[in-house]
Each structure stands twice: as C-alpha cells, then as structure tokens.
Design a protein around this motif. Structure first.
Motif, PDB file in Angstrom:
ATOM      1  N   MET A 159      11.563  11.824   7.213  1.00 10.02           N
ATOM      2  CA  MET A 159      11.541  12.725   6.060  1.00 10.02           C
ATOM      3  C   MET A 159      10.616  12.104   5.020  1.00 10.02           C
ATOM      4  SD  MET A 159      14.791  13.849   3.718  1.00 10.02           S
ATOM      5  CE  MET A 159      14.656  15.058   2.407  1.00 10.02           C
ATOM      6  N   LEU A 160       9.599  12.854   4.587  1.00  8.43           N
ATOM      7  CA  LEU A 160       8.593  12.322   3.674  1.00  8.43           C
ATOM      8  C   LEU A 160       8.966  12.572   2.221  1.00  8.43           C
ATOM      9  CD1 LEU A 160       5.405  13.457   5.610  1.00  8.43           C
ATOM     10  CD2 LEU A 160       6.306  11.132   5.444  1.00  8.43           C
ATOM     11  N   SER A 225      10.551   9.532  -5.160  1.00  4.42           N
ATOM     12  CA  SER A 225       9.958   8.192  -5.118  1.00  4.42           C
ATOM     13  C   SER A 225      10.985   7.097  -5.380  1.00  4.42           C
ATOM     14  CB  SER A 225       8.835   8.084  -6.148  1.00  4.42           C
ATOM     15  OG  SER A 225       9.341   8.273  -7.460  1.00  4.42           O
ATOM     16  N   LYS A 226      12.181   7.480  -5.831  1.00  7.10           N
ATOM     17  CA  LYS A 226      13.200   6.484  -6.171  1.00  7.10           C
ATOM     18  C   LYS A 226      14.474   6.573  -5.337  1.00  7.10           C
ATOM     19  CE  LYS A 226      11.725   6.108 -11.011  1.00  7.10           C
ATOM     20  NZ  LYS A 226      12.134   6.229 -12.433  1.00  7.10           N
ATOM     21  N   ALA A 227      14.736   7.753  -4.758  1.00  5.75           N
ATOM     22  CA  ALA A 227      16.040   7.918  -4.113  1.00  5.75           C
ATOM     23  C   ALA A 227      16.051   9.128  -3.186  1.00  5.75           C
ATOM     24  CB  ALA A 227      17.137   8.068  -5.172  1.00  5.75           C
ATOM     25  N   LEU A 228      17.082   9.175  -2.364  1.00  2.00           N
ATOM     26  CA  LEU A 228      17.429  10.380  -1.620  1.00  2.00           C
ATOM     27  C   LEU A 228      18.460  11.127  -2.460  1.00  2.00           C
ATOM     28  CD1 LEU A 228      17.296  12.093   1.006  1.00  2.00           C
ATOM     29  CD2 LEU A 228      19.253  10.750   1.816  1.00  2.00           C
ATOM     30  N   GLN A 240      23.174  10.545  -5.204  1.00  2.00           N
ATOM     31  CA  GLN A 240      21.910  10.033  -4.685  1.00  2.00           C
ATOM     32  C   GLN A 240      22.125   8.684  -4.020  1.00  2.00           C
ATOM     33  OE1 GLN A 240      19.330   9.781  -8.126  1.00  2.00           O
ATOM     34  NE2 GLN A 240      19.936   7.683  -8.556  1.00  2.00           N
ATOM     35  N   ILE A 241      21.249   8.375  -3.087  1.00  2.00           N
ATOM     36  CA  ILE A 241      21.193   7.051  -2.463  1.00  2.00           C
ATOM     37  C   ILE A 241      19.906   6.414  -2.968  1.00  2.00           C
ATOM     38  CG2 ILE A 241      21.004   5.776  -0.306  1.00  2.00           C
ATOM     39  CD1 ILE A 241      22.601   7.996   1.029  1.00  2.00           C
ATOM     40  N   THR A 242      20.026   5.330  -3.710  1.00  2.00           N
ATOM     41  CA  THR A 242      18.908   4.783  -4.477  1.00  2.00           C
ATOM     42  C   THR A 242      18.214   3.655  -3.738  1.00  2.00           C
ATOM     43  OG1 THR A 242      20.130   5.318  -6.492  1.00  2.00           O
ATOM     44  CG2 THR A 242      18.246   3.845  -6.727  1.00  2.00           C
ATOM     45  N   LEU A 246      11.371  -1.554  -6.647  1.00  2.00           N
ATOM     46  CA  LEU A 246      10.667  -0.820  -7.690  1.00  2.00           C
ATOM     47  C   LEU A 246       9.527   0.023  -7.127  1.00  2.00           C
ATOM     48  CD1 LEU A 246      10.468  -3.573 -10.478  1.00  2.00           C
ATOM     49  CD2 LEU A 246      12.065  -1.640 -10.328  1.00  2.00           C
ATOM     50  N   GLN A 247       8.954  -0.402  -6.008  1.00  2.00           N
ATOM     51  CA  GLN A 247       7.857   0.349  -5.409  1.00  2.00           C
ATOM     52  C   GLN A 247       8.354   1.729  -4.958  1.00  2.00           C
ATOM     53  OE1 GLN A 247       8.714  -2.736  -4.754  1.00  2.00           O
ATOM     54  NE2 GLN A 247       6.978  -4.050  -4.267  1.00  2.00           N
ATOM     55  N   PRO A 248       7.506   2.741  -5.033  1.00  5.96           N
ATOM     56  CA  PRO A 248       7.925   4.099  -4.675  1.00  5.96           C
ATOM     57  C   PRO A 248       8.277   4.236  -3.197  1.00  5.96           C
ATOM     58  CG  PRO A 248       5.557   4.014  -5.045  1.00  5.96           C
ATOM     59  CD  PRO A 248       6.101   2.709  -5.511  1.00  5.96           C
TER      60      PRO A 248
END
Length: 469
Positions: A159-160, A225-228, A240-242, A246-248
C-alpha cells in the motif's frame, strides 16, 4: 514524468528517447531466452516519474520461475516491486513478452501466437493514454483525463503513501506454486487483521481494534507520510498506527515470507528502505516461524514435535509427511496433549464455546480435516467462557510458561501415546523432553563453561600456592 522507449534488447536494456505519455497503439516487446536460465531477470523500464530518487518506474519484466518464463507489468519504487500484474496469476510464455496499449484502449500482455495473458479490460471505454502518477498509481485515462483503470484499485502486497483501501478489501502475499499457504491483511468493519490462509481454513495472528467491543464503523484506511490512519463513515479519523521514524513513510508492506506488516521509509544514509514500524516484533509471533510440527521456543529457536509411531518418525525439518491428516474417529487416531505450548493462530470465531477440555479434543478427533486443537479457559480468554479452536495444520506453535489454563492437542495415529520415543513414558515427561531440547542444550553449554572456568581457577590457585616460598 517521462516515458522512455526501448530501442535495443539482447540481455541488456537501453533507453533512446522520451515522450510525454504512452498513447494508444504503443507496444514494446522483450525476447525470451531460447534456453531456460535459472535466476534470469530481464526488464524494460518504459516509464518513470521526475521525483528525487528513489522514484517510481514502470517496467515490462521477464523472470525465470518454476522452469518457465513469466511475463508481467510491474511498478517499482527504487528497487522495490510495489505492484505486479502477475501477483495473483502468473502469465508464462515462450518466445516473447509484449505489452500493448491497443487502438481500442485495452492494455494487454501478450505471448507467442498473440496469446493474451493479462489485460486491463478497458476496451471501448475511450482510453487515450497510459500515465504514471507521482503517487505510484498507474492509470489509463480518456481525453477528459477521467480514470478508466488504475492499479490502486487492484492492491497486491503493498500500500503506497496516499493510497486508500476501503473496508472489505485486502492485501495478499504472493501465492507460491509449492504451497497453498498465503497471508492477507484485511480491513473489516470493526478491526484490521492479519490472516494465515490455508485452503478453507483461515487463522488470524494479529489484529488492531480502534473501537470498544461491539462497534463496527471502519470505512477506509489511508497511508500518510506519518501513519496508517483509520476512518469511519463520517470521514473522521478514529485511530492510527504511527511511524517510529521522522522520515516520511513511503509504503506499507505485507511480508511475503514472514507475514509481518510494516511501515517503510527510505534511509538515504544506507540507501535502502527500512521498517519504521512492525506489527510483530518477536520471532515466535510469526505464524510460520517454524516448519510444520515445530515449536518456537523461548530462545527463538525451533524444536520438533517428535512423532514416532509404527516405524514413522518426524524428519529433521519437523515434517511428518501428513501423518495426522485424514485420520477420523477413535479407532484410527488419538489426541496427544502438549504441555507448555500454545498456538498464535485463531479462527474468526471459536469452533465451540463453553465446553470441556476433553470435549474440545474429541471434536478434532472426530473431524477428518482437523489435525490439532486449542482449548482456552476464561482466565486466558479474558471472558467468562471456554473456547475451543480447531486447526487444519500444525503451525504457529510456541512455548509458553507452564501452569497456564490453555491446552494444545495434536492428532496422532492410534497407539502413538505409548510409542513416543519408543517409551511408554507419561505424556507430561515427553513434552518436557520435546520442548526443552534446544533450551536445555543452551543451558548445559553455559553451565559447562562456568564449571570449566571454576576448575581451571582452582588449579591455578593451587599451583601458585605450591610455588610460593
């Protein structure tokens, strides 16, 4: 975005010039090696995005698999394959592998004699061009830029970032020709779940519930870019699953070999993708950590359940060649209880509830497709009931602290209880021997080393005393 045409092909690929898009009538052909070559991979990259590397690229691929050549349309993020037309059904071909966007708008993969092995099914819908978005979504659009087909609607094992998956959809691992087992990541109304699939049997081994018990309102999930992130029917984020970096986040992936679920970011320092979150952190929590009839021990090693009956003994890799399969009734089989083990696999709902331990074992005994059973009492199930789970395979078994209220049973041919290891020993003693093989050996080595050190120390002290004037 740029589209690059292939102009020369032997076993290497060369790019010659670039256009803005792939239009109807476009085609590219890869030659198939005349003789089978194990490990061969040939690719023609026909399209890529203008992003900073790692960027997205589209390729026509030929790979040597199962003594044949598979032809596929693939999308890569850097060197990671994030989508493939051959994910669910491989197209084997000889002589050639051709990708064509036909004049009537159908994207096709063809082999020898114009055999079509895969198609988008968009013929007659006004498709004008093929386009690769910077999200990694490959789309077919008409003159009004309306999307007629897109890879985001056909998720595979990845999943992108920016992609959404609605409830009742799933990601799946590649299905091997040598095995019927595969993993799936599924979005349901009340939870997201990881499953091990085996024929008609389906077992969960990880789940995430954002709601209190009984509420069912998940509509879709989205990767940022930070979480599902998980959303309800009112488009409100409910959980959310974080990512832990720090990188996207670039993508979420279901591991084809492990079944683990991870969020991945790109490490510029190491020039590779790395996990910033994993659903399962322990080896023994992976459903296929050990081979069939294997137990994952406290030391994260695998120990075999040694079945020995009627001259049949388990092989070094724990395989018993289906010794428990097809056994029905008490004249053919018996249930053997293993002490200090459990299974991480669960069915969607228990086969039975509020029954006794012996009744649970007998349910498996009388079921021709059952090879193992797990009984969990209220203390372990966190509810005022007893649950019975039946299994069509002996996998996902791991060692636990003794004294728990659960019981794990394995179906064996009649008479096995008294023939394990050629002894008529008690079952509890046998279980200790089986499970403790690896851990006991490690403890023995450690104690032997300590003993050797103490003896050597005393000898040295004695020698020093003798030579003291």
């Amino acid at each position: 975005m740029k589209i690059c045409h292939l102009v020369f092909l032997v076993f290497l690929f060369f790019h010659a010039y670039c256009d803005s898009d792939v239009l109807v009538g476009y085609h590219v052909t890869l030659a198939i090696p005349p003789a089978y070559s194990s490990g061969f991979v040939g690719r023609a990259f026909i399209m890529e995005t203008d992003q900073t590397e790692p960027n997205f690229r589209t390729a026509v691929s030929v790979e040597a698999l199962d003594d044949k050549y598979a032809c596929s349309l693939d999308i890569f993020l850097g060197n990671v394959k994030v989508w493939s037309s051959g994910h669910f059904s491989r197209f084997y071909t000889a002589d050639k592998c051709m990708l064509e966007l036909t004049e009537d708008g159908d994207l096709q993969l063809k082999g020898q004699k114009e055999i079509i092995g895969w198609r988008s099914g968009t013929s007659g819908q006004g498709v004008q061009r093929l386009h690769l978005l910077e999200t990694g979504n490959l789309i077919l659009v008409d003159p009004l830029n309306l999307i007629k087909w897109q890879t985001f609607n056909f998720p595979t094992d990845v999943m992108l970032q920016g992609q959404r998956l609605s409830s009742r959809t799933r990601l799946t691992s590649f299905i091997s020709n040598n095995s019927s087992l595969f993993y799936s990541f599924e979005i349901q109304y009340d939870k997201i779940v990881l499953y091990l699939n085996s024929g008609k049997w389906k077992y969960s081994y990880w789940e995430f519930k954002p709601y209190p018990y009984g509420e069912k309102n998940i509509t879709y999930i989205e990767l940022t870019s930070k979480a599902l992130e998980i959303f309800n029917g009112k488009f409100q984020k409910v959980a959310q699953i974080t990512s832990e970096q720090l990188q996207p986040v670039r993508f979420l992936a279901l591991g084809n070999s492990t079944g683990n679920l991870g969020l991945y970011y790109y490490s510029a320092e190491r020039q590779m993708f790395q996990a910033s979150y994993q659903a399962l952190n322990g080896t023994c929590d992976l459903p296929l950590a050990c081979n069939p009839y294997g137990i994952c021990t406290f030391s994260n090693a695998c120990s075999c359940i040694r079945l020995m009956t009627k001259g049949i003994e388990s092989l070094p890799d724990c395989s018993t060649d289906g010794i428990s399969e097809g056994l029905c009734g008490r004249n053919q089989a018996e249930m053997v209880e293993l002490q200090g083990v459990t299974s991480i696999l669960r069915q969607g709902i228990p086969s039975e509830v509020n029954i006794s331990k012996d009744t649970c074992a007998n349910l498996c005994l009388d079921n021709c497709t059952c090879v193992a059973a797990l009984y969990i009492s209220s203390a372990e199930a966190d509810a005022n009931l007893q649950q019975c789970f039946l299994y069509g395979l002996v996998r996902g078994v791991k060692e636990i602290q003794r004294g728990s209220t659960g019981s794990y049973w394995v179906k064996m041919p009649k008479g096995s209880r008294d023939q394990v290891h050629g002894k008529s020993s008690g079952l509890k003693k046998w279980s200790v021997i089986v499970i403790g093989v690896v851990d006991g050996f490690i403890i023995f080595i450690v104690l032997a080393g300590i003993g050797y050190y103490i003896i050597q120390k005393r000898r040295q002290t004695s020698l020093n005393t003798r030579h003291t004037p």
